[in-house]
Design a protein around this motif. Sequence first.
Motif, PDB file in Angstrom:
ATOM      1  N   TRP A  79       0.828  -1.098  -0.150  1.00 35.93           N
ATOM      2  CA  TRP A  79       0.144   0.131   0.036  1.00 35.93           C
ATOM      3  C   TRP A  79       0.904   1.328  -0.006  1.00 35.93           C
ATOM      4  CZ3 TRP A  79      -0.376   3.873   3.808  1.00 35.93           C
ATOM      5  CH2 TRP A  79      -1.504   4.645   3.582  1.00 35.93           C
ATOM      6  N   LEU A  80       2.093   1.245   0.625  1.00 37.72           N
ATOM      7  CA  LEU A  80       2.850   2.410   0.784  1.00 37.72           C
ATOM      8  C   LEU A  80       3.633   2.676  -0.285  1.00 37.72           C
ATOM      9  CD1 LEU A  80       4.878   1.987   4.175  1.00 37.72           C
ATOM     10  CD2 LEU A  80       3.020   3.563   3.725  1.00 37.72           C
ATOM     11  N   GLY A  81       3.732   1.610  -1.209  1.00 32.42           N
ATOM     12  CA  GLY A  81       4.413   1.803  -2.716  1.00 32.42           C
ATOM     13  C   GLY A  81       3.391   1.846  -3.714  1.00 32.42           C
ATOM     14  N   ARG A  82       2.150   2.026  -3.583  1.00 33.21           N
ATOM     15  CA  ARG A  82       1.005   2.285  -4.467  1.00 33.21           C
ATOM     16  C   ARG A  82       1.265   3.559  -5.576  1.00 33.21           C
ATOM     17  NH1 ARG A  82      -0.784  -1.742  -7.051  1.00 33.21           N
ATOM     18  NH2 ARG A  82      -2.461  -0.422  -7.670  1.00 33.21           N
ATOM     19  N   VAL A  83       1.963   4.553  -4.806  1.00 35.24           N
ATOM     20  CA  VAL A  83       2.106   5.805  -5.651  1.00 35.24           C
ATOM     21  C   VAL A  83       2.694   5.372  -7.212  1.00 35.24           C
ATOM     22  CG1 VAL A  83       2.976   8.205  -5.727  1.00 35.24           C
ATOM     23  CG2 VAL A  83       1.852   7.142  -3.600  1.00 35.24           C
ATOM     24  N   GLU A  84       3.946   4.842  -6.614  1.00 36.04           N
ATOM     25  CA  GLU A  84       4.502   4.115  -7.977  1.00 36.04           C
ATOM     26  C   GLU A  84       4.941   2.741  -7.699  1.00 36.04           C
ATOM     27  OE1 GLU A  84       8.396   5.524 -11.078  1.00 36.04           O
ATOM     28  OE2 GLU A  84       8.288   6.043  -8.721  1.00 36.04           O
ATOM     29  N   PRO A  85       3.888   1.804  -7.759  1.00 33.42           N
ATOM     30  CA  PRO A  85       4.588   0.289  -7.735  1.00 33.42           C
ATOM     31  C   PRO A  85       5.528  -0.265  -8.513  1.00 33.42           C
ATOM     32  CG  PRO A  85       2.440   0.698  -9.117  1.00 33.42           C
ATOM     33  CD  PRO A  85       2.762   2.053  -8.766  1.00 33.42           C
ATOM     34  N   ALA A 346      -7.838  -2.700 -17.457  1.00 30.04           N
ATOM     35  CA  ALA A 346      -7.392  -2.344 -16.015  1.00 30.04           C
ATOM     36  C   ALA A 346      -5.996  -2.506 -15.894  1.00 30.04           C
ATOM     37  CB  ALA A 346      -7.944  -3.125 -15.158  1.00 30.04           C
ATOM     38  N   ARG A 347      -5.215  -3.315 -16.472  1.00 33.87           N
ATOM     39  CA  ARG A 347      -3.816  -3.459 -16.275  1.00 33.87           C
ATOM     40  C   ARG A 347      -3.267  -2.123 -16.962  1.00 33.87           C
ATOM     41  NH1 ARG A 347      -3.354  -7.839 -18.853  1.00 33.87           N
ATOM     42  NH2 ARG A 347      -4.133  -9.139 -16.877  1.00 33.87           N
ATOM     43  N   ALA A 348      -3.579  -2.034 -18.098  1.00 33.77           N
ATOM     44  CA  ALA A 348      -3.268  -0.846 -19.052  1.00 33.77           C
ATOM     45  C   ALA A 348      -3.305   0.540 -18.247  1.00 33.77           C
ATOM     46  CB  ALA A 348      -3.779  -0.935 -20.328  1.00 33.77           C
ATOM     47  N   VAL A 349      -4.452   0.317 -17.530  1.00 32.75           N
ATOM     48  CA  VAL A 349      -4.529   1.715 -16.896  1.00 32.75           C
ATOM     49  C   VAL A 349      -3.631   1.998 -15.497  1.00 32.75           C
ATOM     50  CG1 VAL A 349      -6.137   3.258 -15.272  1.00 32.75           C
ATOM     51  CG2 VAL A 349      -6.894   2.094 -17.490  1.00 32.75           C
ATOM     52  N   ALA A 350      -3.423   0.582 -15.027  1.00 34.03           N
ATOM     53  CA  ALA A 350      -2.299   0.589 -13.831  1.00 34.03           C
ATOM     54  C   ALA A 350      -0.918   0.959 -14.302  1.00 34.03           C
ATOM     55  CB  ALA A 350      -2.385  -0.760 -13.100  1.00 34.03           C
ATOM     56  N   GLN A 351      -0.667   0.459 -15.594  1.00 31.45           N
ATOM     57  CA  GLN A 351       0.673   0.604 -16.033  1.00 31.45           C
ATOM     58  C   GLN A 351       0.705   2.030 -16.398  1.00 31.45           C
ATOM     59  OE1 GLN A 351       0.669  -2.162 -19.046  1.00 31.45           O
ATOM     60  NE2 GLN A 351       1.454  -3.820 -17.790  1.00 31.45           N
ATOM     61  N   TYR A 352      -0.156   2.672 -16.910  1.00 33.02           N
ATOM     62  CA  TYR A 352      -0.224   4.355 -17.414  1.00 33.02           C
ATOM     63  C   TYR A 352      -0.075   4.911 -16.178  1.00 33.02           C
ATOM     64  CZ  TYR A 352      -1.663   8.256 -19.740  1.00 33.02           C
ATOM     65  OH  TYR A 352      -2.200   9.632 -20.455  1.00 33.02           O
ATOM     66  N   GLU A 353      -0.537   4.650 -15.012  1.00 35.29           N
ATOM     67  CA  GLU A 353      -0.361   5.482 -13.588  1.00 35.29           C
ATOM     68  C   GLU A 353       1.040   5.187 -13.363  1.00 35.29           C
ATOM     69  OE1 GLU A 353      -5.120   4.590 -12.040  1.00 35.29           O
ATOM     70  OE2 GLU A 353      -3.152   3.337 -11.630  1.00 35.29           O
ATOM     71  N   ALA A 354       1.793   4.116 -13.380  1.00 30.97           N
ATOM     72  CA  ALA A 354       3.026   3.875 -12.960  1.00 30.97           C
ATOM     73  C   ALA A 354       3.948   4.629 -14.036  1.00 30.97           C
ATOM     74  CB  ALA A 354       3.251   2.308 -12.909  1.00 30.97           C
ATOM     75  N   TYR A 355       3.799   4.715 -15.034  1.00 28.12           N
ATOM     76  CA  TYR A 355       4.676   5.405 -16.115  1.00 28.12           C
ATOM     77  C   TYR A 355       4.425   6.775 -15.935  1.00 28.12           C
ATOM     78  CZ  TYR A 355       6.026   1.148 -18.446  1.00 28.12           C
ATOM     79  OH  TYR A 355       6.327  -0.287 -18.679  1.00 28.12           O
ATOM     80  N   ALA A 356       3.298   7.315 -15.761  1.00 27.54           N
ATOM     81  CA  ALA A 356       2.957   8.883 -15.273  1.00 27.54           C
ATOM     82  C   ALA A 356       3.882   9.266 -14.266  1.00 27.54           C
ATOM     83  CB  ALA A 356       1.502   9.001 -15.371  1.00 27.54           C
ATOM     84  N   THR A 357       3.552   8.529 -13.103  1.00 23.14           N
ATOM     85  CA  THR A 357       4.347   8.692 -11.962  1.00 23.14           C
ATOM     86  C   THR A 357       5.887   8.748 -11.975  1.00 23.14           C
ATOM     87  OG1 THR A 357       2.565   7.729 -10.708  1.00 23.14           O
ATOM     88  CG2 THR A 357       4.520   8.151  -9.438  1.00 23.14           C
ATOM     89  N   SER A 358       6.311   7.910 -12.829  1.00 25.04           N
ATOM     90  CA  SER A 358       7.764   7.619 -13.217  1.00 25.04           C
ATOM     91  C   SER A 358       8.185   9.116 -13.924  1.00 25.04           C
ATOM     92  CB  SER A 358       7.986   6.755 -13.873  1.00 25.04           C
ATOM     93  OG  SER A 358       8.050   5.515 -13.205  1.00 25.04           O
ATOM     94  N   LEU A 359       7.279   9.482 -14.719  1.00 23.71           N
ATOM     95  CA  LEU A 359       7.729  10.835 -15.581  1.00 23.71           C
ATOM     96  C   LEU A 359       7.691  11.807 -14.714  1.00 23.71           C
ATOM     97  CD1 LEU A 359       7.830  11.860 -18.406  1.00 23.71           C
ATOM     98  CD2 LEU A 359       5.390  11.972 -18.411  1.00 23.71           C
ATOM     99  N   ALA A 360       6.808  12.054 -13.915  1.00 23.00           N
ATOM    100  CA  ALA A 360       6.622  13.094 -12.886  1.00 23.00           C
ATOM    101  C   ALA A 360       7.848  13.284 -11.940  1.00 23.00           C
ATOM    102  CB  ALA A 360       5.416  13.162 -11.813  1.00 23.00           C
TER     103      ALA A 360
END
Length: 441
Positions: A79-85, A346-360
Amino acid sequence: MASSPPYPPYPGAAPGGTPRHPHWWQRPAVRYGAMVTLLALSGLVILALVREQTGTRGFLVGLGLAVLPVPLLLAAFRWLGRVEPGPWRNLLFAFAWGACAAALIAIVANSFATRWIATATADPAGADTLGATVIAPVVEETAKAAAVLLLFLFRRRDFHGILGGVVAAGFTATGFAFTENVLYLGNAFGTDQLTGGSGIASVTAATFFVRIVMSPFAHPLFTVLTGIGFGAAALAADRQRVRRVLLPLAGLLLAMGMHALWNGSATLGQFGFIAVYGAFMVPAFGLLTWLVVWTRQRELRTVRMELPAYAVAGWLRPAEPFALGSMRARRLARKFAREHGGRPAARAVAQYEAYATSLAFLRHRGRAGKAGADFVTRERELLLELWRRRAAARPALEHAARLTAPPVPYGAGWAYGPVPARWPAQGQPPYPAYGENPYRR
């Protein structure tokens, strides 16, 4: 002005551009195979050692009781790592290292050192005390820190900051504590078998209460300090080499010191354990919990601050930065995608969220002057990953933004620093303008 190539070179390319085949030991399959083999052999050896000490029945009882806190601890760190899993393979490696390799190193090294001290001093009781308060903290924390070090060195793209270090350390320590609890609970059950103890007054019940009920967080708490040190080092610039070395060492020394105090509490008198637990361990646990939760919220603020520049340039839809900066909006986006497109969406959205966080985070490091030489290439890679998943992610994130985020004007996009290149016309995939890193100082 130096310019970057439009495509990253082949990893094995020679300076002249001719592909060069890597040596056999450099191939990913060989490295993965060697690591899996090492962990598997360590697991088999530790299984045999624990079973030899506890007996079959003691091993099964210890296994059944020791596994109880594991899902809760892993879920908390996840849970702590969900910002950028991070990838599951990294977390599985950390847990396996702690449960197998680190536990094996600790058992062998602690036993050898204690026996050597007992032989040299002719004082077995003193050797046991010294082994528990000095030898064990040094050996065990170093063995657990090795997993975090390996991830820090070889999985840097998945290791961006303090939370990355905390999660890696937490998974490693949870695996180590699991194996250690199997050993302690199995030995306690064996003692009860010999003495006829049963029920609440048994040694097994007392061991279960102390290790599983009162202090399941002990080992994770120690090793998290090491993880914070590595996470802080990951935030340092590449040129700050002394800091990148000293911060992990400082975290490791703090972990050893806290571990030594915890192990030594039994020697502080009848109420030493309770005093250390109440006056030190619980406050330290609360303080570190607050720190990592605060860090989690800070990372979400970083996402909300950095991504609007990409929305101004057309890389993201206007509502996406604020949806990506809210964990509730992220959950709603994944739920929407799963309901309308199934698990692949749903997996594509989760990956999109992770890549966008890495970009930020990448842009944030660049604005702070801490980006590496591969800033432009890495930014382009992340943007292309977002482009490939835009069909599933954008409707879901816009739906989530409508439910959670208030309307926000985007006229002040230039306040976020240099704005990336815009999308080209005709719906072509985005290609950033290459050139010198605008953030490099």
